[in-house]
Design a protein around this motif. Structure first.
Motif, PDB file in Angstrom:
ATOM      1  N   ILE A 150       0.834  -1.198   0.000  1.00 51.26           N
ATOM      2  CA  ILE A 150       0.000   0.000   0.000  1.00 51.26           C
ATOM      3  C   ILE A 150       0.870   1.250   0.000  1.00 51.26           C
ATOM      4  CG2 ILE A 150      -1.708   1.310   1.311  1.00 51.26           C
ATOM      5  CD1 ILE A 150      -2.760  -1.389   2.382  1.00 51.26           C
ATOM      6  N   ARG A 151       1.870   1.270   0.866  1.00 52.68           N
ATOM      7  CA  ARG A 151       2.720   2.463   0.998  1.00 52.68           C
ATOM      8  C   ARG A 151       3.480   2.772  -0.283  1.00 52.68           C
ATOM      9  NH1 ARG A 151       7.918   2.944   2.272  1.00 52.68           N
ATOM     10  NH2 ARG A 151       8.104   0.810   3.078  1.00 52.68           N
ATOM     11  N   ILE A 152       3.941   1.757  -0.997  1.00 56.07           N
ATOM     12  CA  ILE A 152       4.736   2.002  -2.200  1.00 56.07           C
ATOM     13  C   ILE A 152       3.878   2.208  -3.449  1.00 56.07           C
ATOM     14  CG2 ILE A 152       6.670   0.704  -1.256  1.00 56.07           C
ATOM     15  CD1 ILE A 152       5.990  -1.584  -3.155  1.00 56.07           C
ATOM     16  N   GLY A 153       2.550   2.090  -3.303  1.00 53.41           N
ATOM     17  CA  GLY A 153       1.670   2.345  -4.441  1.00 53.41           C
ATOM     18  C   GLY A 153       1.603   1.225  -5.462  1.00 53.41           C
ATOM     19  N   LEU A 154       1.888   0.003  -5.026  1.00 56.44           N
ATOM     20  CA  LEU A 154       1.921  -1.097  -5.987  1.00 56.44           C
ATOM     21  C   LEU A 154       0.533  -1.445  -6.513  1.00 56.44           C
ATOM     22  CD1 LEU A 154       3.680  -3.089  -7.488  1.00 56.44           C
ATOM     23  CD2 LEU A 154       3.524  -4.650  -5.533  1.00 56.44           C
ATOM     24  N   PHE A 155      -0.487  -1.408  -5.664  1.00 55.10           N
ATOM     25  CA  PHE A 155      -1.843  -1.679  -6.136  1.00 55.10           C
ATOM     26  C   PHE A 155      -2.240  -0.707  -7.235  1.00 55.10           C
ATOM     27  CE2 PHE A 155      -2.317  -3.873  -2.020  1.00 55.10           C
ATOM     28  CZ  PHE A 155      -2.980  -5.022  -2.413  1.00 55.10           C
ATOM     29  N   GLU A 156      -1.974   0.570  -6.999  1.00 54.95           N
ATOM     30  CA  GLU A 156      -2.352   1.587  -7.976  1.00 54.95           C
ATOM     31  C   GLU A 156      -1.630   1.387  -9.301  1.00 54.95           C
ATOM     32  OE1 GLU A 156      -3.702   3.031  -4.121  1.00 54.95           O
ATOM     33  OE2 GLU A 156      -1.865   2.071  -4.804  1.00 54.95           O
ATOM     34  N   GLN A 157      -0.337   1.038  -9.244  1.00 54.19           N
ATOM     35  CA  GLN A 157       0.409   0.876 -10.484  1.00 54.19           C
ATOM     36  C   GLN A 157      -0.053  -0.350 -11.259  1.00 54.19           C
ATOM     37  OE1 GLN A 157       2.541   3.284 -11.550  1.00 54.19           O
ATOM     38  NE2 GLN A 157       2.336   2.141 -13.462  1.00 54.19           N
ATOM     39  N   ILE A 158      -0.376  -1.416 -10.545  1.00 52.86           N
ATOM     40  CA  ILE A 158      -0.915  -2.601 -11.206  1.00 52.86           C
ATOM     41  C   ILE A 158      -2.224  -2.263 -11.909  1.00 52.86           C
ATOM     42  CG2 ILE A 158      -1.966  -4.857 -10.795  1.00 52.86           C
ATOM     43  CD1 ILE A 158       0.180  -5.352  -8.688  1.00 52.86           C
ATOM     44  N   CYS A 159      -3.046  -1.451 -11.257  1.00 57.76           N
ATOM     45  CA  CYS A 159      -4.328  -1.092 -11.851  1.00 57.76           C
ATOM     46  C   CYS A 159      -4.159  -0.197 -13.079  1.00 57.76           C
ATOM     47  CB  CYS A 159      -5.220  -0.421 -10.811  1.00 57.76           C
ATOM     48  SG  CYS A 159      -5.888  -1.581  -9.585  1.00 57.76           S
ATOM     49  N   VAL A 160      -3.115   0.611 -13.111  1.00 59.92           N
ATOM     50  CA  VAL A 160      -2.818   1.404 -14.301  1.00 59.92           C
ATOM     51  C   VAL A 160      -2.524   0.469 -15.477  1.00 59.92           C
ATOM     52  CG1 VAL A 160      -1.177   2.998 -15.363  1.00 59.92           C
ATOM     53  CG2 VAL A 160      -2.012   3.443 -13.050  1.00 59.92           C
ATOM     54  N   ALA A 161      -1.674  -0.527 -15.222  1.00 57.47           N
ATOM     55  CA  ALA A 161      -1.345  -1.495 -16.272  1.00 57.47           C
ATOM     56  C   ALA A 161      -2.574  -2.318 -16.649  1.00 57.47           C
ATOM     57  CB  ALA A 161      -0.217  -2.406 -15.794  1.00 57.47           C
ATOM     58  N   TRP A 162      -3.361  -2.675 -15.666  1.00 52.50           N
ATOM     59  CA  TRP A 162      -4.609  -3.414 -15.879  1.00 52.50           C
ATOM     60  C   TRP A 162      -5.507  -2.661 -16.864  1.00 52.50           C
ATOM     61  CZ3 TRP A 162      -7.734  -5.238 -10.978  1.00 52.50           C
ATOM     62  CH2 TRP A 162      -8.844  -5.972 -11.361  1.00 52.50           C
ATOM     63  N   GLN A 163      -5.688  -1.375 -16.623  1.00 50.08           N
ATOM     64  CA  GLN A 163      -6.540  -0.566 -17.488  1.00 50.08           C
ATOM     65  C   GLN A 163      -5.945  -0.418 -18.885  1.00 50.08           C
ATOM     66  OE1 GLN A 163      -9.550   0.623 -16.739  1.00 50.08           O
ATOM     67  NE2 GLN A 163      -9.808   1.547 -18.757  1.00 50.08           N
ATOM     68  N   ARG A 164      -4.623  -0.275 -18.950  1.00 53.56           N
ATOM     69  CA  ARG A 164      -3.942  -0.021 -20.216  1.00 53.56           C
ATOM     70  C   ARG A 164      -3.986  -1.242 -21.135  1.00 53.56           C
ATOM     71  NH1 ARG A 164      -0.019   3.847 -21.204  1.00 53.56           N
ATOM     72  NH2 ARG A 164       0.506   3.910 -23.403  1.00 53.56           N
ATOM     73  N   TYR A 165      -3.853  -2.436 -20.561  1.00 55.58           N
ATOM     74  CA  TYR A 165      -3.742  -3.653 -21.370  1.00 55.58           C
ATOM     75  C   TYR A 165      -4.852  -4.643 -21.041  1.00 55.58           C
ATOM     76  CZ  TYR A 165       0.812  -1.565 -22.180  1.00 55.58           C
ATOM     77  OH  TYR A 165       1.824  -0.688 -22.511  1.00 55.58           O
ATOM     78  N   GLN A 166      -6.052  -4.131 -20.829  1.00 56.69           N
ATOM     79  CA  GLN A 166      -7.147  -4.961 -20.353  1.00 56.69           C
ATOM     80  C   GLN A 166      -7.663  -5.959 -21.377  1.00 56.69           C
ATOM     81  OE1 GLN A 166     -10.912  -2.709 -19.816  1.00 56.69           O
ATOM     82  NE2 GLN A 166      -9.766  -0.937 -20.530  1.00 56.69           N
ATOM     83  N   ASP A 167      -7.283  -5.824 -22.640  1.00 54.19           N
ATOM     84  CA  ASP A 167      -7.741  -6.770 -23.657  1.00 54.19           C
ATOM     85  C   ASP A 167      -6.812  -7.970 -23.824  1.00 54.19           C
ATOM     86  OD1 ASP A 167     -10.030  -5.329 -24.308  1.00 54.19           O
ATOM     87  OD2 ASP A 167      -8.923  -4.032 -25.690  1.00 54.19           O
ATOM     88  N   ASP A 168      -5.661  -7.948 -23.166  1.00 54.74           N
ATOM     89  CA  ASP A 168      -4.699  -9.040 -23.273  1.00 54.74           C
ATOM     90  C   ASP A 168      -5.018 -10.086 -22.205  1.00 54.74           C
ATOM     91  OD1 ASP A 168      -2.409 -10.715 -22.940  1.00 54.74           O
ATOM     92  OD2 ASP A 168      -1.160  -9.212 -23.909  1.00 54.74           O
ATOM     93  N   GLU A 169      -5.550 -11.221 -22.615  1.00 61.35           N
ATOM     94  CA  GLU A 169      -6.021 -12.223 -21.662  1.00 61.35           C
ATOM     95  C   GLU A 169      -4.899 -12.813 -20.811  1.00 61.35           C
ATOM     96  OE1 GLU A 169      -8.053 -15.016 -24.130  1.00 61.35           O
ATOM     97  OE2 GLU A 169      -9.926 -13.853 -24.151  1.00 61.35           O
ATOM     98  N   VAL A 170      -3.756 -13.092 -21.423  1.00 61.17           N
ATOM     99  CA  VAL A 170      -2.641 -13.663 -20.665  1.00 61.17           C
ATOM    100  C   VAL A 170      -2.159 -12.676 -19.612  1.00 61.17           C
ATOM    101  CG1 VAL A 170      -0.264 -14.508 -20.796  1.00 61.17           C
ATOM    102  CG2 VAL A 170      -1.924 -15.175 -22.548  1.00 61.17           C
ATOM    103  N   PHE A 171      -2.054 -11.420 -19.984  1.00 62.77           N
ATOM    104  CA  PHE A 171      -1.606 -10.392 -19.053  1.00 62.77           C
ATOM    105  C   PHE A 171      -2.600 -10.217 -17.909  1.00 62.77           C
ATOM    106  CE2 PHE A 171      -1.067  -5.731 -18.035  1.00 62.77           C
ATOM    107  CZ  PHE A 171       0.140  -5.885 -17.384  1.00 62.77           C
ATOM    108  N   ILE A 172      -3.885 -10.173 -18.230  1.00 61.10           N
ATOM    109  CA  ILE A 172      -4.907 -10.005 -17.204  1.00 61.10           C
ATOM    110  C   ILE A 172      -4.914 -11.199 -16.250  1.00 61.10           C
ATOM    111  CG2 ILE A 172      -7.395  -9.829 -16.804  1.00 61.10           C
ATOM    112  CD1 ILE A 172      -6.035  -7.252 -17.768  1.00 61.10           C
ATOM    113  N   ASP A 173      -4.710 -12.390 -16.774  1.00 60.06           N
ATOM    114  CA  ASP A 173      -4.627 -13.579 -15.920  1.00 60.06           C
ATOM    115  C   ASP A 173      -3.514 -13.430 -14.892  1.00 60.06           C
ATOM    116  OD1 ASP A 173      -4.991 -16.354 -15.092  1.00 60.06           O
ATOM    117  OD2 ASP A 173      -3.182 -16.795 -16.241  1.00 60.06           O
ATOM    118  N   LYS A 174      -2.341 -12.940 -15.325  1.00 64.27           N
ATOM    119  CA  LYS A 174      -1.223 -12.759 -14.397  1.00 64.27           C
ATOM    120  C   LYS A 174      -1.477 -11.615 -13.422  1.00 64.27           C
ATOM    121  CE  LYS A 174       1.783 -15.095 -14.507  1.00 64.27           C
ATOM    122  NZ  LYS A 174       1.975 -16.464 -13.971  1.00 64.27           N
TER     123      LYS A 174
END
Length: 277
Positions: A150-174
């Protein structure tokens, strides 16, 4: 959380790792990745067994120096190699993978992965390998529930990538693998995922977007089961459409026993009266 629930996680992680290997996702197969556990000072042995290098020194160079490069090729190669240190392989035991994961975390690996993801958000390949590394490092991390995600902002950064590449099924699975590891046995992390980054809504939306992807459906169901362990979030799962997407997954993949178990466990939780505990 029941003992049966906890026992499912390692098995699912192992099966997921095997899927990655079988689908050709093992990064940089030519990189030295095998530790000799019998050596007094464990070394990283190259595939041809003709060269060796201290794993701590190699990992330190990768994440402390190469991760900070302005050259995309150097950064990509570095994150692939870091991933190779913890990625399951035919010649690497769980103990060896954990030893490498411990080195990575001791050097601030989580923070550096987060920074790398932020700096290279436009490179999908770097994002994918960073998430792969995060999944396997966190899987072997016994201190993971207390890590300062939480302190290092990892959840937020993952969600940025999640939104950016949300159509890639393999990436979303990981992505879901990583988030599951981060919230497992951590009430604070689960709370942050739900209340600060809309984790439930994003999970249900991904199940709708990737209805035909069995792996995404499985990991979404697993993450929702972990979240609905906390009763106060059950009403939000229902409100977000969780019952419908879980029911659809059960109907669509009747032969996937793991998916059936996780989805039905969530639905059973949702059938109980939510409260604020």
């Amino acid at each position: 959380m029941s003992s049966d629930r906890k026992s499912k996680a390692p098995a699912l992680q192992e099966s997921a790792s095997k899927r990655c290997k079988q689908s050709g996702e093992v990064a940089n197969a030519g990189v030295a990745t095998v530790l000799d556990p019998n050596a007094s000072n464990a070394v990283l042995v190259a595939p041809d067994h003709e060269a060796s290098v201290d794993p701590g020194d190699r990992i330190a160079k990768l994440i402390m120096t190469d991760f900070r490069s302005d050259n995309e090729s150097i950064v990509l190669q570095a994150v692939k190699e870091v991933y190779s240190f913890v990625n399951p392989s035919n010649s690497q035991t769980d103990a060896e993978e954990k030893q490498n994961a411990d080195v990575i975390t001791s050097l601030g690996g989580y923070s550096l992965i987060r920074i790398l993801m932020e700096d290279w958000i436009d490179s999908q390949e770097i994002q994918e390998n960073a998430i792969h590394a995060l999944v396997d490092v966190s899987f072997h991390d016994s201190l993971m529930p207390s890590r300062p995600f939480i302190r290092i902002g990892l959840f937020e950064q993952i969600c940025v990538a999640w939104q950016r590449y949300q159509d890639d099924e393999v990436f979303i699975d990981k992505i879901f693998h990583a988030l599951f590891n981060m919230v497992l046995d951590s009430k604070d992390n689960a709370q942050h995922l739900v209340e600060k980054v809309d984790g439930i809504k994003k999970t249900v939306a991904s199940m709708k977007r990737h209805q035909s992807c069995e792996d995404v459906q499985l990991m979404c169901a697993e993450l929702l089961e972990e979240i609905t362990f906390y009763q106060k979030y059950r009403a939000l799962v229902i409100k977000s459409g969780g019952i419908q997407v879980l029911g659809d997954a059960i109907q669509r993949f009747p032969d996937n026993d793991e998916l059936q178990d996780f989805a039905k466990d969530v639905l059973a939780c949702l059938a109980t009266r939510p409260n604020t505990t």
